[in-house]
Design a protein around this motif. Structure first.
Motif, PDB file in Angstrom:
ATOM      1  N   SER A 256       0.842  -1.195   0.000  1.00  0.00           N
ATOM      2  CA  SER A 256       0.000   0.000   0.000  1.00  0.00           C
ATOM      3  C   SER A 256       0.873   1.239   0.000  1.00  0.00           C
ATOM      4  N   VAL A 257       0.360   2.304  -0.605  1.00  0.00           N
ATOM      5  CA  VAL A 257       1.049   3.583  -0.613  1.00  0.00           C
ATOM      6  C   VAL A 257      -0.006   4.679  -0.504  1.00  0.00           C
ATOM      7  N   SER A 258       0.281   5.683   0.314  1.00  0.00           N
ATOM      8  CA  SER A 258      -0.671   6.785   0.462  1.00  0.00           C
ATOM      9  C   SER A 258      -0.565   7.717  -0.746  1.00  0.00           C
ATOM     10  N   VAL A 259      -1.612   8.476  -0.975  1.00  0.00           N
ATOM     11  CA  VAL A 259      -1.621   9.427  -2.079  1.00  0.00           C
ATOM     12  C   VAL A 259      -0.477  10.427  -1.916  1.00  0.00           C
ATOM     13  N   ALA A 260      -0.280  10.920  -0.704  1.00  0.00           N
ATOM     14  CA  ALA A 260       0.781  11.898  -0.452  1.00  0.00           C
ATOM     15  C   ALA A 260       2.157  11.299  -0.748  1.00  0.00           C
TER      16      ALA A 260
ATOM     17  N   LEU B 282       6.742   9.800  -6.942  1.00  0.00           N
ATOM     18  CA  LEU B 282       6.126   9.161  -8.096  1.00  0.00           C
ATOM     19  C   LEU B 282       7.145   8.426  -8.957  1.00  0.00           C
ATOM     20  N   SER B 283       8.277   9.042  -9.236  1.00  0.00           N
ATOM     21  CA  SER B 283       9.290   8.405 -10.084  1.00  0.00           C
ATOM     22  C   SER B 283       9.752   7.080  -9.481  1.00  0.00           C
ATOM     23  N   HIS B 284       9.952   7.067  -8.171  1.00  0.00           N
ATOM     24  CA  HIS B 284      10.380   5.845  -7.492  1.00  0.00           C
ATOM     25  C   HIS B 284       9.345   4.734  -7.676  1.00  0.00           C
TER      26      HIS B 284
END
Length: 112
Positions: free
Chosen positions: A3-7, A13-15
């Motif tokens: 899971s990843v949060s929007v923030a 993003l590149s990662h």
């Protein structure tokens, strides 16, 4: 699936895109609520498409005949009129702005 949060996704993003290119997938969460899945692109298999042939010759469909308008319209004249009116409005706005600028630049008159 991670899971990843929007923030976090916005910040890195590149990662995350690099990891997706390597095959990883992520569930994007907003306030602990899953909102999207981020994963490798998988093109749809177009071999499953069904082609439906027309049941009659399209040439027999005919053409649409519309009644005449009963008036002629000079499209070029309409466009010119619209542009001329717009140019006049812009000229007035520019003149008003110049007058306002000049009035602001003038020193106030001394009262006697």
């Amino acid at each position: 699936m991670k899971s990843v949060s929007v923030a976090e996704l916005k910040a890195k993003l590149s990662h995350y895109l690099r990891e997706v290119r390597e095959g990883a997938s992520f569930t994007v969460v907003s306030r602990d609520i899953p909102v999207a899945t981020l994963g490798p692109y998988e093109p749809e298999d177009i071999d499953d498409l069904e082609i439906i042939e027309p049941t009659e010759d399209p040439a027999l469909w005919g053409t649409v005949v519309l009644p005449p308008l009963g008036r002629s319209i000079d499209v070029v004249a309409l466009i010119r009129d619209d542009r001329d009116a717009r140019d006049l409005r812009l000229d007035r706005v520019a003149e008003e702005a110049i007058r306002a600028r000049r009035a602001a630049d003038e020193p106030p008159e001394a009262e006697s």
